[in-house]
Design an enzyme around this catalytic site. Sequence first.
Site, short mmCIF file in Angstrom:
data_model
loop_
_atom_site.label_atom_id
_atom_site.label_comp_id
_atom_site.label_asym_id
_atom_site.label_seq_id
_atom_site.Cartn_x
_atom_site.Cartn_y
_atom_site.Cartn_z
N ARG A 1 0.82 -1.22 0.00
CA ARG A 1 0.00 0.00 0.00
C ARG A 1 0.85 1.27 0.00
NH1 ARG A 1 -2.75 -3.74 2.88
NH2 ARG A 1 -1.80 -3.06 4.83
N GLU B 1 5.23 -9.64 16.70
CA GLU B 1 4.74 -10.15 17.99
C GLU B 1 5.08 -11.65 18.10
OE1 GLU B 1 0.73 -9.96 20.69
OE2 GLU B 1 0.62 -9.45 18.57
P1 AMP Z 1 4.14 -2.08 11.82
O1 AMP Z 1 5.43 -2.65 11.32
O2 AMP Z 1 3.63 -2.78 13.04
O3 AMP Z 1 4.22 -0.58 12.01
O4 AMP Z 1 3.06 -2.39 10.72
C1 AMP Z 1 2.94 -1.58 9.61
C2 AMP Z 1 2.55 -2.36 8.38
O5 AMP Z 1 1.51 -3.29 8.63
C3 AMP Z 1 2.05 -1.40 7.31
O6 AMP Z 1 2.60 -1.79 6.06
C4 AMP Z 1 0.55 -1.53 7.35
O7 AMP Z 1 0.02 -1.52 6.06
C5 AMP Z 1 0.27 -2.85 8.05
N1 AMP Z 1 -0.71 -2.76 9.16
C6 AMP Z 1 -0.45 -2.97 10.47
N2 AMP Z 1 -1.54 -2.83 11.22
C7 AMP Z 1 -2.55 -2.50 10.38
C8 AMP Z 1 -3.95 -2.18 10.55
N3 AMP Z 1 -4.55 -2.18 11.76
N4 AMP Z 1 -4.66 -1.87 9.45
C9 AMP Z 1 -4.07 -1.85 8.22
N5 AMP Z 1 -2.78 -2.14 8.00
C10 AMP Z 1 -2.02 -2.46 9.06
#
Ligand code: AMP
Length: 173
Positions: A58, A95
């Site tokens: 995305r 996690e």
């Molecule tokens: P993080 O590494 O935990 O910051 O996760 C970020 C990545 O996971 C991004 O590429 C987001 O598109 C996806 N992502 C994580 N949580 C969500 C959520 N609640 N809704 C949509 N995409 C998410």
Amino acid sequence: MNLKEQIRDVKDFPKAGIVFKDITTLLKNPEALNYAIDELYLCAKEAGVNKVVGIESRGFILGGAIAAKLGVGFVPVRKPGKLPAETLKETYSLEYGTDTIEIHKDAVSEGDKVLLHDDLLATGGTARAACNLIEKLGGKVAQVSFIIELNFLNGRKAIEGYDIRSLISYDSE
Ligand code: AMP
């Protein structure tokens, strides 16, 4: 333009307990899409970058549009096995377990000023790993931007010290 109204919450996707922030409702609305691109473009202009790096998948959508508007190149950071030429890999903790992302070794050069873009900041693990890849190739991360930031997951902590921008934030699910 109230961008928050353009985001759809999808409960229990991709697994139970997750509230997925769906940006496809924003993307299909031309006014919302243009507004989001313009706002992120204005942030990026301040940073004076010469490259935009977008995170699969995305992060490619608005990342590509911002790069085109800035008149700079776009670089994809992808999941393992997708990039055809020689890559640099970074593995980071989730996690449960780990994840890996890759960048082409010749995609960022010493001295590049880079905007890193993704759709959403959750724990910040993905963005941190992407910053590491850019820096290992000699680039400087001048700004990190997102459409959405989930404040309650403290993603900013993982990428502390960078110029972090987001258009919408949530204090709770
Ligand atoms: P993080 O590494 O935990 O910051 O996760 C970020 C990545 O996971 C991004 O590429 C987001 O598109 C996806 N992502 C994580 N949580 C969500 C959520 N609640 N809704 C949509 N995409 C998410």
